[in-house]
Design a protein around this motif. Sequence first.
Motif, PDB file in Angstrom:
ATOM      1  N   VAL A  54      57.076  44.107  43.198  1.00 50.41           N
ATOM      2  CA  VAL A  54      56.494  42.959  44.095  1.00 50.41           C
ATOM      3  C   VAL A  54      57.035  41.608  43.476  1.00 50.41           C
ATOM      4  O   VAL A  54      57.384  40.935  44.598  1.00 50.41           O
ATOM      5  N   THR A  55      56.964  41.433  42.559  1.00 44.70           N
ATOM      6  CA  THR A  55      57.340  39.998  42.009  1.00 44.70           C
ATOM      7  C   THR A  55      58.748  39.619  42.430  1.00 44.70           C
ATOM      8  O   THR A  55      59.268  38.539  42.496  1.00 44.70           O
ATOM      9  N   ASP A  56      59.608  40.676  42.274  1.00 45.94           N
ATOM     10  CA  ASP A  56      60.894  40.623  42.497  1.00 45.94           C
ATOM     11  C   ASP A  56      61.275  40.076  43.868  1.00 45.94           C
ATOM     12  O   ASP A  56      62.426  39.465  44.384  1.00 45.94           O
ATOM     13  N   LEU A  57      60.155  40.131  44.926  1.00 41.86           N
ATOM     14  CA  LEU A  57      60.694  39.671  46.166  1.00 41.86           C
ATOM     15  C   LEU A  57      60.383  38.138  46.324  1.00 41.86           C
ATOM     16  O   LEU A  57      60.587  37.434  47.426  1.00 41.86           O
ATOM     17  N   SER A  58      59.967  37.510  45.221  1.00 38.53           N
ATOM     18  CA  SER A  58      59.780  36.035  45.426  1.00 38.53           C
ATOM     19  C   SER A  58      60.860  35.324  45.715  1.00 38.53           C
ATOM     20  O   SER A  58      62.129  35.713  45.520  1.00 38.53           O
ATOM     21  N   THR A  59      60.697  34.348  46.466  1.00 38.94           N
ATOM     22  CA  THR A  59      61.634  33.581  46.966  1.00 38.94           C
ATOM     23  C   THR A  59      61.163  31.840  46.690  1.00 38.94           C
ATOM     24  O   THR A  59      59.973  31.580  46.098  1.00 38.94           O
ATOM     25  N   GLU A  60      62.167  30.912  47.137  1.00 39.98           N
ATOM     26  CA  GLU A  60      61.549  29.590  46.756  1.00 39.98           C
ATOM     27  C   GLU A  60      60.352  29.332  47.946  1.00 39.98           C
ATOM     28  O   GLU A  60      59.645  28.417  47.448  1.00 39.98           O
ATOM     29  N   ALA A  61      60.169  29.941  48.845  1.00 41.91           N
ATOM     30  CA  ALA A  61      59.098  29.843  49.728  1.00 41.91           C
ATOM     31  C   ALA A  61      57.868  30.499  49.494  1.00 41.91           C
ATOM     32  O   ALA A  61      57.034  30.195  49.678  1.00 41.91           O
ATOM     33  N   PHE A  62      58.123  31.779  48.751  1.00 47.83           N
ATOM     34  CA  PHE A  62      57.173  32.665  48.517  1.00 47.83           C
ATOM     35  C   PHE A  62      56.847  32.628  46.972  1.00 47.83           C
ATOM     36  O   PHE A  62      57.446  33.538  46.326  1.00 47.83           O
ATOM     37  N   GLU A  63      55.592  32.256  46.623  1.00 50.36           N
ATOM     38  CA  GLU A  63      55.186  32.611  45.225  1.00 50.36           C
ATOM     39  C   GLU A  63      54.196  33.715  45.118  1.00 50.36           C
ATOM     40  O   GLU A  63      53.190  33.995  46.025  1.00 50.36           O
ATOM     41  N   ILE A  64      54.427  34.611  44.487  1.00 48.49           N
ATOM     42  CA  ILE A  64      53.472  36.130  44.221  1.00 48.49           C
ATOM     43  C   ILE A  64      52.815  36.159  42.997  1.00 48.49           C
ATOM     44  O   ILE A  64      53.534  35.999  41.949  1.00 48.49           O
ATOM     45  N   THR A  65      51.732  36.343  42.829  1.00 48.21           N
ATOM     46  CA  THR A  65      51.002  36.664  41.666  1.00 48.21           C
ATOM     47  C   THR A  65      49.823  37.886  41.921  1.00 48.21           C
ATOM     48  O   THR A  65      49.443  38.177  42.620  1.00 48.21           O
ATOM     49  N   PHE A  66      49.631  38.361  40.779  1.00 51.63           N
ATOM     50  CA  PHE A  66      48.799  39.570  40.802  1.00 51.63           C
ATOM     51  C   PHE A  66      47.481  38.971  40.006  1.00 51.63           C
ATOM     52  O   PHE A  66      47.611  38.444  38.841  1.00 51.63           O
ATOM     53  N   ASP A  67      46.366  39.236  40.825  1.00 51.52           N
ATOM     54  CA  ASP A  67      45.219  38.851  40.448  1.00 51.52           C
ATOM     55  C   ASP A  67      44.156  39.704  39.917  1.00 51.52           C
ATOM     56  O   ASP A  67      43.582  40.568  40.801  1.00 51.52           O
ATOM     57  N   ASP A  68      43.709  40.021  38.769  1.00 50.58           N
ATOM     58  CA  ASP A  68      42.767  41.062  38.313  1.00 50.58           C
ATOM     59  C   ASP A  68      41.471  40.654  38.565  1.00 50.58           C
ATOM     60  O   ASP A  68      40.848  39.506  37.895  1.00 50.58           O
ATOM     61  N   VAL A  69      40.614  41.447  39.192  1.00 49.66           N
ATOM     62  CA  VAL A  69      39.298  41.185  39.887  1.00 49.66           C
ATOM     63  C   VAL A  69      38.257  41.614  38.972  1.00 49.66           C
ATOM     64  O   VAL A  69      37.069  41.547  38.987  1.00 49.66           O
ATOM     65  N   THR A  70      38.701  42.567  37.646  1.00 47.24           N
ATOM     66  CA  THR A  70      37.789  42.867  36.802  1.00 47.24           C
ATOM     67  C   THR A  70      36.829  42.101  36.413  1.00 47.24           C
ATOM     68  O   THR A  70      35.751  42.398  36.443  1.00 47.24           O
ATOM     69  N   GLU A  71      37.240  40.992  35.903  1.00 41.23           N
ATOM     70  CA  GLU A  71      36.276  40.016  35.214  1.00 41.23           C
ATOM     71  C   GLU A  71      35.156  39.548  36.352  1.00 41.23           C
ATOM     72  O   GLU A  71      33.940  39.312  36.091  1.00 41.23           O
ATOM     73  N   TYR A  72      35.752  39.237  37.597  1.00 47.94           N
ATOM     74  CA  TYR A  72      34.778  38.617  38.559  1.00 47.94           C
ATOM     75  C   TYR A  72      33.773  39.868  38.956  1.00 47.94           C
ATOM     76  O   TYR A  72      32.460  39.480  39.131  1.00 47.94           O
ATOM     77  N   LEU A  73      34.227  40.979  39.077  1.00 54.00           N
ATOM     78  CA  LEU A  73      33.341  42.120  39.435  1.00 54.00           C
ATOM     79  C   LEU A  73      32.471  42.317  38.304  1.00 54.00           C
ATOM     80  O   LEU A  73      31.134  42.824  38.587  1.00 54.00           O
ATOM     81  N   GLU A  74      32.748  42.160  37.189  1.00 58.48           N
ATOM     82  CA  GLU A  74      31.708  42.414  35.889  1.00 58.48           C
ATOM     83  C   GLU A  74      30.589  41.234  35.928  1.00 58.48           C
ATOM     84  O   GLU A  74      29.448  41.290  35.908  1.00 58.48           O
ATOM     85  N   SER A  75      31.051  39.830  36.671  1.00 61.46           N
ATOM     86  CA  SER A  75      30.195  38.801  36.612  1.00 61.46           C
ATOM     87  C   SER A  75      29.113  39.026  37.730  1.00 61.46           C
ATOM     88  O   SER A  75      27.959  38.370  37.715  1.00 61.46           O
ATOM     89  N   ILE A  76      29.491  39.811  38.661  1.00 62.48           N
ATOM     90  CA  ILE A  76      28.431  40.012  39.588  1.00 62.48           C
ATOM     91  C   ILE A  76      27.843  41.692  39.581  1.00 62.48           C
ATOM     92  O   ILE A  76      27.249  42.223  40.702  1.00 62.48           O
ATOM     93  N   SER A  77      28.228  42.363  38.545  1.00 64.12           N
ATOM     94  CA  SER A  77      27.828  43.743  38.506  1.00 64.12           C
ATOM     95  C   SER A  77      26.531  44.075  38.728  1.00 64.12           C
ATOM     96  O   SER A  77      25.798  45.083  38.987  1.00 64.12           O
ATOM     97  N   ASP A  78      25.396  43.104  38.265  1.00 59.38           N
ATOM     98  CA  ASP A  78      24.176  43.039  38.209  1.00 59.38           C
ATOM     99  C   ASP A  78      23.641  43.125  39.880  1.00 59.38           C
ATOM    100  O   ASP A  78      22.462  43.772  40.038  1.00 59.38           O
ATOM    101  N   LYS A  79      24.445  42.654  40.426  1.00 59.54           N
ATOM    102  CA  LYS A  79      24.074  42.584  42.206  1.00 59.54           C
ATOM    103  C   LYS A  79      24.548  43.847  42.847  1.00 59.54           C
ATOM    104  O   LYS A  79      24.145  44.060  44.159  1.00 59.54           O
ATOM    105  N   LEU A  80      25.439  44.492  42.354  1.00 58.71           N
ATOM    106  CA  LEU A  80      26.238  45.789  42.949  1.00 58.71           C
ATOM    107  C   LEU A  80      25.361  47.045  42.853  1.00 58.71           C
ATOM    108  O   LEU A  80      25.208  47.233  41.674  1.00 58.71           O
ATOM    109  N   PRO A  81      24.932  47.785  43.841  1.00 54.16           N
ATOM    110  CA  PRO A  81      24.184  48.704  43.619  1.00 54.16           C
ATOM    111  C   PRO A  81      24.849  50.115  42.982  1.00 54.16           C
ATOM    112  O   PRO A  81      24.325  50.842  42.467  1.00 54.16           O
TER     113      PRO A  81
END
Length: 589
Positions: A54-81
Motif C-alpha cells: 500500500v505505501t508503495d502507492l504513495s505519490t507527491e499528492a498522496f501520503e499514506i499511513t497505517f494507524d493501529d487502533v488497538t490502543e484506542y480500543l483499549e481506552s474505551i474497552s470498558d464501554k464496549l459490551p
Amino acid sequence: MEHSIIPIFYACDDNFVKYTVVSLHSMIKNADPTKRYHVHVLHTDIKPETMKSVTDLSTEAFEITFDDVTEYLESISDKLPLRDYYSKTTYYRLFISEMFPEYDKAIYIDSDTVVQGDISRLYNTDIKDAYLGACHEQAMVQVDEYGTYVEKVIGVSRYNFFNAGILLINCHRFRLHFVLDKFIRYLHTYNFVVTQDEDYLNLICKDHVYWLDQRWNTEIFGEIPYPIEEAFILHYIMTNKPWHYGNCRHGDIFWKYAAETSVYKDLLTILATYTDDERERDRISCDKLLALAVSETHREDNYLNRLNQANRSRDRVAIVEKIQEYERSGRFDEDVEADPPTKPLLPDDIDYLKKSMYGRMKTKLAFAMAGRFVHGLIDDKKLIIKEIKGLEHFKNLYSGAIITCNHFNAFDSFAIQLAYEAAEHPDRKFYRVIREGNYTSFPGFYGFLMRHCNTLPLSSNRQTLKKFTEAVDQVLKDGNFVLVYPEQSMWWNYRKPKPLKSGAFMFAAKNNVPVLPCFITMQDSDIMGEDGFPVQEYTIHISRPIYPTEGQNYRVNMNAMMEKNAEVWKEIYEREYQIPLTYTTETGA
C-alpha cells in the motif's frame, strides 16, 4: 488543522489489504493531482510486509499511513459490551472523529471499491450541518424483505437508508452530537444482526443525512439507472466480488485497475482457486441474511417494538398505526384524532371581521398571549424552526393571498405565523381557517386563542357558512392573507403531502388572488418529547405564488391552481426527503 489536506480512511485486516491496493490505486489515478491527500488505513493486525504494497502507492499528492487502533480500543474497552467488536474493522469508521480531532470532515471508503471519479470532488461537497453525506442503500430499495426490515425494526424508511461503505463524515457534528457515545449506548440496548454497524448508524443519523449523488456509491447490485462509465465509485457489495466470480457484473473495471498493481497475480490466484463449495457457501449466506431480515421483522421484541412498548405513549403509537391504516384505505380527508364535541356555529355567534371594539380588544390580547406562548414553545424546544426557505416569495406579495400548508400538528399554524412575521407585512393581517369544533368547543387558553387570533371558522350552518365566505372574500380584497389547509385533515407528524380539496383554490380564483404554497418538512431532533418520540425540527418551504390566469373561467383557474400546488408540494417532498411520493393505498389513490 490543515484545511488543504483531504483525509481519507480505509479500514481493513491483513487479508483484505490487497483489495485496498486496487481501490487506492484507482483513486490516485483519477484524483486531482494538484490537491493533497492523507490516506489513513485503520487496522489492528496488518504485517509490515503487507503494508508495503500500500505505501508503495504513495505519490507527491498522496501520503499514506497505517494507524493501529488497538490502543484506542483499549481506552474505551470498558464501554464496549463485547470483545467481538475489537476485531470487526467495519466498526472502525465510527472512531474516526474521536481518534482524529484535527479533522472537521473526512472520507471513509470500503476496500471493495473502484474509484473512477475525482475523490476531491466528493470531499468538497458541502453537506451543511448533516452528520454525514451518503448514498441510498440499494438492497433496501430493491428488495422488499430488506426494505420492510429497516422500516419495521429500525424505524427508517427504505428510501432513506444509506449504505455506510462510502461516507463523507462531518467529524465536527459527530463530536458535537456524541455519535460514538450513542453507538455504544445502542450496542448495550439492542443487537442489530442484519447489517450491524450500518443499522446503528442509520438509526443514529436518521434525518441528519445529506444525500450524495448516487454515482458516488454505485453498488453492483440490482438495477443501475445510468451508464457504468458515469459511476464515480463502484462498490462490489455482498458476494458480488470480481476476485471470486469471473462473471461478476462490471468486474472488468476492477480487473483493469488490478492489472496495474503489485497484487494482480495474487488476485488472479484467489479467483482461480475459489471453489464451487465456497460459491455455494456464498449463496447460502445470502439466503440466510434475507431470512434473518424476515425473522427480525417478525420478532415481537425487535428494536422498534421494544421502543414502542417501553418509551412511547400508547396513544401516539395508536395514532401512528391509525395513520397507516387510513393511508392504506385512502381515507386522506379524515382526521385520525377525534375532534372535540361541537355544536353548530350560528350567524349571531361570531363577528368574523371583529367589527366591534370589544372584539378587537380581545384579538389584541389573544395575539399578545399567543406570542408569549409560541416563544415559550421555542425556548423549551417544543417547537423548533430550523429554517425558512423562499421567504422572498412571501415578502414580494403585493396583494391578498391564500396560503396553503400541509397539516400535521396543532402548532404548525404557528410556524406559518412566524414566516408571515418574518416576511414583514405590518399593514396586512394574517388569518387562518379553522374547524367549527375548534372554535366552539375548545375550553380555556387554547379556546381563547382559537376564537380570537384572526380565526375564520367553517360552519355546518348554511347561513353562517355564507357569512364565512363573505368574510374570506373581504379579507382577501383588503390585501390580507388567509391560511387554509387544503388537505382538510390533520395527521400527526405525517410527512407526505395528502390529496388536496378545492376550497382554498376556489377562494383564490374567485377573488383573483394568488396561492402561496408552503410545505413544511421535518427531521428528528436530538430532543426526546414527553410522548417518547423525537421533537421535530421544521423547515418551512415557501414556493413561488401561483397566480390565476387572467380572463380564464374561475373553475378552470381553481383546478389549474390546485394541480400546480400539488405538483409543487410533491417536488419539495421528493427533493427534501429523497423519497418518491407513493402511498400504500390499496385502491390505488
